[in-house]
Design a protein around this motif. Structure first.
Motif, short mmCIF file in Angstrom:
data_model
loop_
_atom_site.label_atom_id
_atom_site.label_comp_id
_atom_site.label_asym_id
_atom_site.label_seq_id
_atom_site.Cartn_x
_atom_site.Cartn_y
_atom_site.Cartn_z
N GLN A 21 0.78 -1.42 0.02
CA GLN A 21 -0.34 0.06 -0.05
C GLN A 21 1.12 1.10 0.34
O GLN A 21 0.12 2.09 -0.52
N GLU A 62 2.08 1.72 -3.30
CA GLU A 62 0.44 2.30 -4.76
C GLU A 62 0.50 3.61 -4.21
O GLU A 62 -0.08 4.10 -5.25
N LYS A 63 0.37 4.23 -3.01
CA LYS A 63 -0.08 5.45 -2.23
C LYS A 63 1.42 6.06 -2.73
O LYS A 63 0.64 7.64 -3.06
N SER A 64 2.30 5.96 -2.80
CA SER A 64 3.57 6.97 -3.02
C SER A 64 4.04 6.94 -4.57
O SER A 64 5.13 7.40 -4.84
N GLU A 108 -7.80 6.06 2.47
CA GLU A 108 -6.22 7.28 0.98
C GLU A 108 -4.66 7.23 1.95
O GLU A 108 -4.12 7.75 1.27
N LEU A 109 -5.03 6.20 2.43
CA LEU A 109 -3.69 6.70 3.85
C LEU A 109 -2.77 4.76 3.50
O LEU A 109 -3.95 3.96 4.36
N TRP A 110 -1.66 4.85 3.32
CA TRP A 110 -1.52 3.87 3.97
C TRP A 110 -0.82 2.97 4.73
O TRP A 110 -0.83 2.09 5.58
#
Length: 265
Positions: free
Chosen positions: A104, A107-109, A139-141
């Motif tokens: 995660q 993916e989110k970075s 929305e947050l890892w």
């Protein structure tokens, strides 16, 4: 632990930067307001350095004395971020890299230029095992890592801390229900009364009022101002309790005695 009809919390702020004045803590204030809104008694806030011994001793003590403990800080990628490791040491747990958190995080970075999942960033996904990972915000890892069943580990960055605490409210309400048997938490009610009279003049009245409601779990606080504000306020009296009618009745009685009026911050 507290009696079954109560639900208490404690907060541990971890970070040398708080203690040496580099950073002003706002997380404890935000947490206190959030817990007050759902009727949780925040009994203690402690600020400690980034040191293994301090973290181990403080968190173990708070965990044994309260239903839930929140930590803030010490879970970043640098050498001084030791909260996960200190908790693992405190409870004789191994540390293990969580692959889902790494996934995660990547993916989110992915939108960040030249971002790579290096060893430093992997440190933020190495958790004590066993632990429970709560993922409340898509929305947050960053997960909320729960150690020893009641220690909830959160980041120190205020924006992240606040979003995670807000998203955690349904979880907290479910814990309250499991402990107390109430499907709806008993919320607090607060009425504030302003007066132009000084504390020395109203002290006896407030002492007598507090003695009258000692069995109703109502607290009366007195908060003087420096001089008077534009409305003539010298002291603000706060009445807090879970029995709304009792709080209202007491507020009216105190207001009549100190020539007060409803205070709106």
């Amino acid at each position: 632990m507290p009696p079954s009809n109560s639900f208490t919390a404690a907060c541990c702020i971890i970070g040398d930067e708080i203690l040496n004045g580099k950073t002003r803590d706002s997380n404890a204030h935000f947490l206190a307001k959030s817990l007050f809104d759902i009727g949780v008694d925040l009994k203690r806030v402690e600020i400690i350095p980034d040191e293994y011994k301090a973290i181990e001793e403080t968190i173990k003590r708070l965990s044994s004395q309260h239903d839930i403990v929140f930590t803030s800080g010490g879970i970043g990628p640098t050498h001084d971020d030791i909260t996960y490791a200190a908790l693992a040491k405190a409870y004789n747990l191994p540390l293990e890299l969580d692959l889902e958190t790494c996934k995660q995080m990547e993916e989110k970075s992915s939108h960040i230029k030249d971002w790579v999942l290096n060893d430093a960033r992997k440190r933020m996904a190495i958790f004590p095992k066993p632990s429970k990972l709560i993922r409340t915000s898509p929305e947050l890892w960053v997960p909320i890592v729960v150690v020893n069943e009641n220690i909830h580990v959160l980041p120190g960055i205020p924006r992240l801390f606040e979003r995670l605490i807000h998203s955690l409210q349904p979880h907290l309400i479910s814990l309250i229900e499991a402990k107390t048997g109430r499907s709806t938490p008993e919320k607090y009610h607060r009425i504030q009364i302003a007066t132009a009279q000084p504390e020395g003049k109203i002290a006896q009245c407030l002492t007598a009022a507090q003695n009258q409601v000692k069995d109703y779990n109502i607290k009366i606080g007195s908060y003087p101002k420096w001089g008077q504000d534009s409305h003539g306020t010298r002291v603000v009296v706060s009445i807090v309790g879970k029995d709304e009618k009792a709080v209202q009745a007491l507020a009216k009685d105190i207001s009549d005695q100190i020539e007060g009026w409803i205070y709106v911050p």
